[in-house]
Design an enzyme around this catalytic site. Structure first.
Site, mmCIF file in Angstrom:
data_model
loop_
_atom_site.group_PDB
_atom_site.id
_atom_site.type_symbol
_atom_site.label_atom_id
_atom_site.label_comp_id
_atom_site.label_asym_id
_atom_site.label_seq_id
_atom_site.Cartn_x
_atom_site.Cartn_y
_atom_site.Cartn_z
ATOM 1 N N ASP A 145 0.869 -1.166 0.000
ATOM 2 C CA ASP A 145 0.000 0.000 0.000
ATOM 3 C C ASP A 145 0.913 1.225 0.000
ATOM 4 O O ASP A 145 2.088 1.129 0.389
ATOM 5 C CB ASP A 145 -0.888 -0.038 1.245
ATOM 6 C CG ASP A 145 -1.656 1.252 1.459
ATOM 7 O OD1 ASP A 145 -2.247 1.754 0.497
ATOM 8 O OD2 ASP A 145 -1.638 1.764 2.604
ATOM 9 N N ASP A 147 -0.242 5.054 0.754
ATOM 10 C CA ASP A 147 -0.560 6.055 1.776
ATOM 11 C C ASP A 147 -0.502 5.456 3.177
ATOM 12 O O ASP A 147 -1.097 4.409 3.448
ATOM 13 C CB ASP A 147 -1.946 6.653 1.536
ATOM 14 C CG ASP A 147 -2.022 7.426 0.231
ATOM 15 O OD1 ASP A 147 -0.973 7.896 -0.236
ATOM 16 O OD2 ASP A 147 -3.126 7.549 -0.330
#
Length: 351
Positions: A145, A147
């Site tokens: 991922d 963010d």
């Protein structure tokens, strides 16, 4: 009203001890400096609600104790109450219990609070078992991922703040990452609050370049040195993730993310909803596509949110590692195969 003020005085008499305990809990966290100050009692209201500052990433987050736990404390004929402190990882809660006497002894309460702090950490997945370590070391590919994992910020929140709609968008982000609303609904709602133009996005990237999480650069290099392919899978936008991939020497073809759409004059039109990451379950779909395209035998997903956890499923990720070094989402952390607060833990286990 008199009973209310008695309760207030009672809690004040042990507030310093609670603060000290909260600090002790947080002192083990590698990102301790990111926490929003000391854990302290925030406020009361006249319905008997108690609020306590969590002291997590944002000092605006509070834990709410339902009024049913303490409403009786406002009634004069109910026996005196003492506070019970129930520590859990990086947050503080109050519980109420009946005190055997009609008088309150702060010294006794302090002893009880100290006894309560011996409750062990609620997570049992910070030390990976042999099977998890084997999967980590033998994985053909690792998907990250972006963010609050690869980067310390939530990209869409930062962009929204730059455009003047930060607070409202951040609230939607929190709901999306906790899994309480469908991701596609949250994505559309957030963008509709500020409709970023192409020039605004470009100016944002120039003035606020991405900030990498500590240790991620070293981890990516280590993975590549161990012949593992690295991918970025994000519900954010390619326009903002391309610079991150460039910083980490990850090829654009290894990016799975959303795409902002602009008109001929640079006006905001929306986003490409054909991207798998534009909807709930999209990261799981992206991981499946990666695995099938490359015929990987084993694959790991690393992230902080509910959408990352979804990627661990048959045909998808074999292992989900929750990185809580930036955002600590309790439900995600509890369901991870491995919970880490520092990328150094992952690096050291590759040797």
């Amino acid at each position: 009203m008199a009973s209310f003020h008695s309760l207030h005085s009672m809690i004040s008499s042990v507030s310093d001890l609670i603060t000290l305990t909260g600090q002790r809990q947080r002192s083990h966290h590698p990102q301790n400096s990111r926490y929003g100050g000391r854990g302290s009692l925030s406020s009361f209201d006249y319905s008997g609600n108690i609020y306590l500052m969590e002291g997590l990433v944002s000092s605006s987050q509070v834990t709410h104790i339902p009024p049913t736990h303490c409403r009786q404390s406002l009634l004069p004929f109910v026996p005196a109450l003492s506070l019970k402190f129930a520590p859990s990882s990086y947050r503080c809660h109050f519980r109420m219990k009946n005190h055997p006497n009609n008088s309150f002894n702060p010294i006794v309460a302090s002893d009880q609070l100290l006894e309560e702090t011996s409750v062990p950490n609620r997570y049992d997945n910070t030390q990976p078992p042999k099977g998890v370590l084997k999967l980590w070391r033998n994985a053909n590919a690792v998907c990250f991922d972006v963010d609050s994992t690869v980067c310390v910020d939530e990209g869409i929140d930062e962009l929204a703040e730059f455009c003047g709609a930060g607070k409202a968008v951040a609230e939607w982000t929190a709901r999306a990452m906790s899994g309480s609303v469908p991701f596609e609904e949250a994505l559309a709602a957030r963008l509709s609050l500020f409709n970023p133009s192409q020039s605004q996005v470009q100016e944002f990237l120039e003035k606020r370049p991405p900030r990498l999480s500590p240790g991620i650069d070293e981890l990516v290099k280590k993975l590549k040195a161990n012949d593992k392919d690295v991918f970025l899978i994000s519900g954010g936008f390619r326009q903002m993730i391309n610079p991150v991939a460039s910083m980490l020497a990850i090829p654009p073809v290894n990016i799975f993310a959303n795409q902002l759409l602009f008109g001929s004059s640079g006006e905001f039109l929306g986003f490409d909803n054909s991207e798998p990451t534009s909807r709930s379950g999209g990261k799981a779909k992206a991981v499946q596509q990666i695995r099938e395209a490359h015929n990987y035998k084993s694959l790991v997903m690393i992230g902080d949110g509910a959408t990352d956890l979804e990627a661990r499923k048959p045909g998808g990720a074999d292992l989900f590692v929750c990185y809580a070094g930036v955002q600590h989402r309790a439900a995600v952390a509890a369901n991870a195969d491995w919970l880490v607060f520092d990328f150094k833990d992952l690096i050291s286990c590759l040797d």
